[in-house]
Design a protein around this motif. Structure first.
Motif, PDB file in Angstrom:
ATOM      1  N   PHE A  69       0.881  -1.012   0.042  1.00 50.98           N
ATOM      2  CA  PHE A  69      -0.036   0.051  -0.112  1.00 50.98           C
ATOM      3  C   PHE A  69       0.760   1.365   0.008  1.00 50.98           C
ATOM      4  O   PHE A  69       1.909   1.363   0.457  1.00 50.98           O
ATOM      5  CB  PHE A  69      -0.971  -0.028   1.353  1.00 50.98           C
ATOM      6  N   GLU A  70       0.187   2.384  -0.422  1.00 51.96           N
ATOM      7  CA  GLU A  70       0.953   3.529  -0.182  1.00 51.96           C
ATOM      8  C   GLU A  70       1.463   3.900   1.072  1.00 51.96           C
ATOM      9  O   GLU A  70       0.265   3.840   1.867  1.00 51.96           O
ATOM     10  CB  GLU A  70      -0.017   4.674  -1.066  1.00 51.96           C
ATOM     11  N   ALA A 103      -1.260  -7.323 -10.699  1.00 56.14           N
ATOM     12  CA  ALA A 103      -1.506  -7.928  -9.266  1.00 56.14           C
ATOM     13  C   ALA A 103      -1.602  -7.056  -7.957  1.00 56.14           C
ATOM     14  O   ALA A 103      -2.369  -7.112  -7.227  1.00 56.14           O
ATOM     15  CB  ALA A 103      -0.774  -9.222  -9.358  1.00 56.14           C
ATOM     16  N   ASP A 104      -0.631  -5.871  -8.000  1.00 57.14           N
ATOM     17  CA  ASP A 104      -0.453  -5.234  -6.926  1.00 57.14           C
ATOM     18  C   ASP A 104      -1.641  -4.257  -6.876  1.00 57.14           C
ATOM     19  O   ASP A 104      -2.147  -4.190  -5.716  1.00 57.14           O
ATOM     20  CB  ASP A 104       1.020  -4.253  -7.207  1.00 57.14           C
ATOM     21  N   ARG A 105      -2.196  -3.660  -7.837  1.00 58.22           N
ATOM     22  CA  ARG A 105      -3.220  -3.010  -7.854  1.00 58.22           C
ATOM     23  C   ARG A 105      -4.504  -3.666  -7.330  1.00 58.22           C
ATOM     24  O   ARG A 105      -5.385  -3.119  -6.802  1.00 58.22           O
ATOM     25  CB  ARG A 105      -3.491  -2.286  -9.383  1.00 58.22           C
ATOM     26  N   PRO A 115      -2.187   1.026  -3.982  1.00 61.05           N
ATOM     27  CA  PRO A 115      -0.998   0.344  -3.944  1.00 61.05           C
ATOM     28  C   PRO A 115       0.235   1.266  -3.892  1.00 61.05           C
ATOM     29  O   PRO A 115       1.354   0.843  -3.468  1.00 61.05           O
ATOM     30  CB  PRO A 115      -0.891  -0.350  -5.359  1.00 61.05           C
ATOM     31  N   GLY A 116       0.206   2.579  -4.177  1.00 59.85           N
ATOM     32  CA  GLY A 116       1.187   3.578  -4.323  1.00 59.85           C
ATOM     33  C   GLY A 116       2.006   3.457  -5.614  1.00 59.85           C
ATOM     34  O   GLY A 116       1.459   2.941  -6.505  1.00 59.85           O
ATOM     35  N   CYS A 141      11.893   3.073  -2.326  1.00 59.84           N
ATOM     36  CA  CYS A 141      12.831   2.792  -3.443  1.00 59.84           C
ATOM     37  C   CYS A 141      13.946   2.153  -2.915  1.00 59.84           C
ATOM     38  O   CYS A 141      14.058   1.739  -1.758  1.00 59.84           O
ATOM     39  CB  CYS A 141      13.300   4.293  -3.963  1.00 59.84           C
ATOM     40  N   ILE A 142      14.835   2.030  -3.852  1.00 64.32           N
ATOM     41  CA  ILE A 142      16.305   1.483  -3.849  1.00 64.32           C
ATOM     42  C   ILE A 142      17.274   2.563  -3.871  1.00 64.32           C
ATOM     43  O   ILE A 142      17.277   3.101  -5.072  1.00 64.32           O
ATOM     44  CB  ILE A 142      16.487   0.289  -4.763  1.00 64.32           C
ATOM     45  N   ALA A 143      18.282   2.894  -2.883  1.00 63.14           N
ATOM     46  CA  ALA A 143      18.926   3.751  -2.909  1.00 63.14           C
ATOM     47  C   ALA A 143      20.493   3.371  -3.073  1.00 63.14           C
ATOM     48  O   ALA A 143      20.694   2.163  -2.243  1.00 63.14           O
ATOM     49  CB  ALA A 143      18.857   4.617  -1.699  1.00 63.14           C
ATOM     50  N   LEU A 144      21.133   3.943  -3.824  1.00 69.09           N
ATOM     51  CA  LEU A 144      22.703   3.795  -3.996  1.00 69.09           C
ATOM     52  C   LEU A 144      23.324   4.884  -3.811  1.00 69.09           C
ATOM     53  O   LEU A 144      22.887   6.010  -3.653  1.00 69.09           O
ATOM     54  CB  LEU A 144      22.831   3.251  -5.618  1.00 69.09           C
ATOM     55  N   SER A 145      24.838   4.686  -3.810  1.00 73.45           N
ATOM     56  CA  SER A 145      25.519   5.848  -3.688  1.00 73.45           C
ATOM     57  C   SER A 145      25.385   6.700  -5.250  1.00 73.45           C
ATOM     58  O   SER A 145      24.979   6.171  -5.917  1.00 73.45           O
ATOM     59  CB  SER A 145      26.983   5.383  -3.758  1.00 73.45           C
TER      60      SER A 145
END
Length: 166
Positions: A69-70, A103-105, A115-116, A141-145
């Motif tokens: 979810f959002e 499927a997420d929705r 779902p965000g 999210c996925i954070a990198l340098s």
């Protein structure tokens, strides 16, 4: 003083996220990405060959479990695609992940929730003055340098699959 400097530098290197690597050869393009949340790695592949690996990646504030979810601050799990990029993001570059899928929705809708969305692989906040943030801090999210996302930006074309494992 010099005897103290070397151990201090080694300690700092061990404590900071090790999420950038030498760049793949010029012209190399990834054809799929794999994220393993439990191992905290993102791996880019060309064919069956690993071309770059980023470790110490960061996720949403609630990193365990699939995003439902959002606002749940979880990072999605499953198969998606990279379906866009934003060079003017509030974070240093960003690659959009195609969450939510059908499927997420449907799951969120059945529970009367959103779902965000807006899930990305990105760098550090643009105004962030220091080294990469060393804890989970995103909203899913996925954070990198910044160096890591720049490398990834250069080798990841839109449309490639990304698998995110628990």
């Amino acid at each position: 003083m010099r005897r103290l400097a070397i151990p201090l530098l080694l300690l700092l290197a061990a404590c900071s996220p090790a999420n950038s690597q030498p760049a793949p050869p010029v012209g190399t393009k990834a054809d799929r990405l794999l994220v393993d949340k439990s191992e905290r790695v993102l791996i880019a592949y060309a064919g069956n060959r690993e071309i770059v690996r980023y470790s110490g990646i960061r996720f949403g504030d609630a990193p365990t479990g699939h995003k439902r979810f959002e606002g749940d601050e979880r990072t999605p799990e499953g198969r998606y695609t990279i379906n866009g990029r934003n060079p003017k993001s509030a974070y240093h570059l960003s690659l959009r992940i195609s969450y939510p899928n059908a499927a997420d929705r449907a799951y969120a809708k059945a529970r009367g929730r959103s779902p965000g969305g807006d899930i990305f692989i990105h760098g550090q906040p643009n105004a962030w003055p220091g080294p990469p943030i060393a804890r989970d801090w995103t909203d899913g999210c996925i954070a990198l340098s910044n160096a890591g996302i720049k490398q990834l930006w250069d080798i990841v074309p839109d449309g490639i699959p990304i698998t995110i494992r628990p």
